[in-house]
Design an enzyme around this catalytic site. Structure first.
Site, PDB file in Angstrom:
ATOM      1  N   LYS A   1       3.364 -15.161   2.062  1.00  0.00           N
ATOM      2  CA  LYS A   1       3.258 -15.907   0.805  1.00  0.00           C
ATOM      3  C   LYS A   1       4.679 -16.261   0.369  1.00  0.00           C
ATOM      4  O   LYS A   1       5.129 -15.934  -0.743  1.00  0.00           O
ATOM      5  CB  LYS A   1       2.507 -15.042  -0.233  1.00  0.00           C
ATOM      6  CG  LYS A   1       2.120 -15.761  -1.514  1.00  0.00           C
ATOM      7  CD  LYS A   1       1.017 -16.772  -1.333  1.00  0.00           C
ATOM      8  CE  LYS A   1       0.757 -17.520  -2.641  1.00  0.00           C
ATOM      9  NZ  LYS A   1      -0.079 -18.707  -2.469  1.00  0.00           N
TER      10      LYS A   1
ATOM     11  N   TYR B   1       0.821  -1.216   0.000  1.00  0.00           N
ATOM     12  CA  TYR B   1       0.000   0.000   0.000  1.00  0.00           C
ATOM     13  C   TYR B   1       0.855   1.266   0.000  1.00  0.00           C
ATOM     14  O   TYR B   1       0.363   2.363  -0.245  1.00  0.00           O
ATOM     15  CB  TYR B   1      -0.949   0.026   1.201  1.00  0.00           C
ATOM     16  CG  TYR B   1      -2.047  -1.036   1.159  1.00  0.00           C
ATOM     17  CD1 TYR B   1      -2.225  -1.845   0.046  1.00  0.00           C
ATOM     18  CD2 TYR B   1      -2.902  -1.213   2.229  1.00  0.00           C
ATOM     19  CE1 TYR B   1      -3.209  -2.816   0.008  1.00  0.00           C
ATOM     20  CE2 TYR B   1      -3.900  -2.175   2.201  1.00  0.00           C
ATOM     21  CZ  TYR B   1      -4.042  -2.981   1.086  1.00  0.00           C
ATOM     22  OH  TYR B   1      -5.022  -3.935   1.055  1.00  0.00           O
TER      23      TYR B   1
ATOM     24  N   ASP C   1      -5.230  -6.601   5.921  1.00  0.00           N
ATOM     25  CA  ASP C   1      -6.449  -5.887   5.554  1.00  0.00           C
ATOM     26  C   ASP C   1      -7.569  -6.902   5.289  1.00  0.00           C
ATOM     27  O   ASP C   1      -8.690  -6.790   5.794  1.00  0.00           O
ATOM     28  CB  ASP C   1      -6.140  -5.078   4.271  1.00  0.00           C
ATOM     29  CG  ASP C   1      -7.220  -4.084   3.921  1.00  0.00           C
ATOM     30  OD1 ASP C   1      -8.198  -3.986   4.686  1.00  0.00           O
ATOM     31  OD2 ASP C   1      -7.084  -3.408   2.893  1.00  0.00           O
TER      32      ASP C   1
ATOM     33  N   ASP D   1     -10.680  -8.492   8.226  1.00  0.00           N
ATOM     34  CA  ASP D   1     -12.115  -8.410   7.921  1.00  0.00           C
ATOM     35  C   ASP D   1     -12.753  -9.791   7.946  1.00  0.00           C
ATOM     36  O   ASP D   1     -13.865  -9.971   8.443  1.00  0.00           O
ATOM     37  CB  ASP D   1     -12.346  -7.775   6.541  1.00  0.00           C
ATOM     38  CG  ASP D   1     -12.585  -6.277   6.654  1.00  0.00           C
ATOM     39  OD1 ASP D   1     -12.242  -5.712   7.711  1.00  0.00           O
ATOM     40  OD2 ASP D   1     -13.106  -5.675   5.695  1.00  0.00           O
TER      41      ASP D   1
ATOM     42  N   ASP E   1      -3.063 -18.109   1.491  1.00  0.00           N
ATOM     43  CA  ASP E   1      -4.241 -18.822   0.968  1.00  0.00           C
ATOM     44  C   ASP E   1      -4.712 -19.863   1.981  1.00  0.00           C
ATOM     45  O   ASP E   1      -5.908 -19.989   2.263  1.00  0.00           O
ATOM     46  CB  ASP E   1      -3.954 -19.452  -0.406  1.00  0.00           C
ATOM     47  CG  ASP E   1      -2.571 -20.075  -0.511  1.00  0.00           C
ATOM     48  OD1 ASP E   1      -1.753 -19.887   0.416  1.00  0.00           O
ATOM     49  OD2 ASP E   1      -2.307 -20.768  -1.503  1.00  0.00           O
TER      50      ASP E   1
END
Ligand code: NAD
Length: 357
Positions: free
Chosen positions: A192, A143, A248, A252, A224
């Site tokens: 990852k 980001y 992020d 959620d 994943d």
């Protein structure tokens, strides 16, 4: 002890829920012999209306000089027409960066009394609810990396760069391990590393930091698999440590498992004890000023403030216990209402929680 708190009610339901949170904190002060001095400051839409910008310098100054910051929520349709830098939400990013808050802490706690709101099957959640924490790096990663557009052999293209330095990973990992030490002493780092070089560095640094926390068990999951494990076996997690983008998404996902947005607190922390504490939900303009908002996420954000900024664990637990008792008695705001329970408004919910302290 005396603590100074910068209070940003903000927009929409912000003022409704912050009012109740302050009453709870006053009661804690009275009971445990602390004083909490509040300085109310402007941010978001309220600041745009009053002084023409979402994050006035005066607000940053008061926040920096306070022991901690409590925020309701910002934003709403009234300011939706404004562009980028002028939007109310700009205040959040501005405050995080001005206060050096690089760690976002989001507990996903499901009270057993609200099990019905959980979208997962009963055999996955069991009888005793759910209690995990996501520690997300907040000021680095993809980001904030270099980005741009280009013209390649296939026409227009765009790129975003994911970058973490050793020091950035170290400091967020330490936050996660410190939190694990106060909980069940397990950190699951999510990356990852099978694909991304960045994640391989992340993993190596987490392993290094882990050497200073011998009592904490460390696991690594690919993102994943982590996303999948959160829904098939969420109870395996204690503290999840991850970068900005994965965090992020995963935070959620974790919060949705608990079923209610009006219940979940959060904290943003930096190098010092100063933190910013806020509910994860937005300003809910649809119910603003109607005495319908659930104040519990803001009230449990205060429990996080007492725990992480002031080291007042007993007082933090007292707030969490009071909330649980009120739920056990069957009181619910509209967002968590279910059959056979008693519907109450924002003020009554606040009064009931204060009454349990
Ligand atoms: P929202 O979280 O405000 O509302 C989503 C839904 O949940 C609405 O139906 C709302 O009524 C309900 N809800 C939220 N909090 C509740 C509570 N405490 N009690 C009962 N019901 C509650 O999200 P949104 O509608 O997408 O956004 C509204 C505004 O809030 C937008 O301007 C958005 O940019 C802003 N926002 C601010 C923050 C923040 O300040 N941290 C975070 C997210 C969104």
């Amino acid at each position: 002890m005396n603590y100074t708190i910068a209070v940003i009610p903000g927009d929409g339901i912000g003022p409704d829920i912050v009012e109740q949170a302050k009453l709870v904190l006053d009661k804690i002060g009275e009971k445990y012999g602390h004083t909490f001095d509040y300085t109310e400051v402007l941010a978001g839409g309220a600041a745009i209306d009053a002084v023409g910008e979402p994050l006035p310098e005066a607000t940053i100054k008061v926040c920096k000089e306070s022991d901690s910051v409590l925020l309701g929520a910002v934003g709403g349709p009234k300011w939706d027409h404004l562009g980028g830098d002028q939007r109310p939400e700009k205040a959040l990013l501005g405050l995080r960066s001005a206060l050096g808050l690089f760690a976002n802490i989001r507990p996903a706690t499901m009270f057993k009394q609200l099990r019905d709101a959980c979208p997962l099957k009963e055999e996955i959640i069991g009888d005793d609810g759910l209690d995990l924490v996501v520690v997300r790096e907040l000021t680095g990663g993809i980001y904030f990396g270099k980005r741009g557009r280009d013209h390649g052999p296939n026409g227009e293209e765009a790129y975003d760069t994911m970058m973490y330095s050793v020091d950035e990973v170290k400091r967020i990992a330490k936050v996660a391990f410190d939190i694990a030490m106060k909980r069940n002493k397990k950190v699951t780092s999510i990356d990852k590393a099978n694909v991304l070089e960045n994640s391989r560095l992340w993993r190596a640094v987490v392993e290094e930091v882990a050497k200073d926390y011998k009592e904490v068990t460390v696991e690594h999951l690919y993102v994943d698999n982590g996303a999948m494990q959160l829904v098939i076996n969420p109870k395996q997690f204690d503290v999840i440590l991850t970068g900005n983008m994965f965090g992020d998404i995963l935070s959620d996902e974790a919060s949705m498992i608990t079923g209610s947005i009006g219940m979940l607190p959060s904290a943003s922390l930096g190098e010092s004890k100063l933190g910013m504490y806020e509910p994860i939900h937005g300003s809910a303009p649809d119910i603003a000023g109607m005495d319908k908002a659930n104040p519990i996420a803001t009230i449990t954000s205060l429990a996080m403030m007492l725990r992480y900024s002031f080291d007042l664990e007993e007082e933090a637990l007292a707030i969490e216990k009071a909330v649980e008792e009120v739920l056990e008695d069957g009181y619910r705001t509209g967002d968590i209402m279910s059959k056979g329970m008693t519907l109450v408004g924002t003020k009554e919910m606040g009064r009931l929680i204060v009454g349990k302290l």
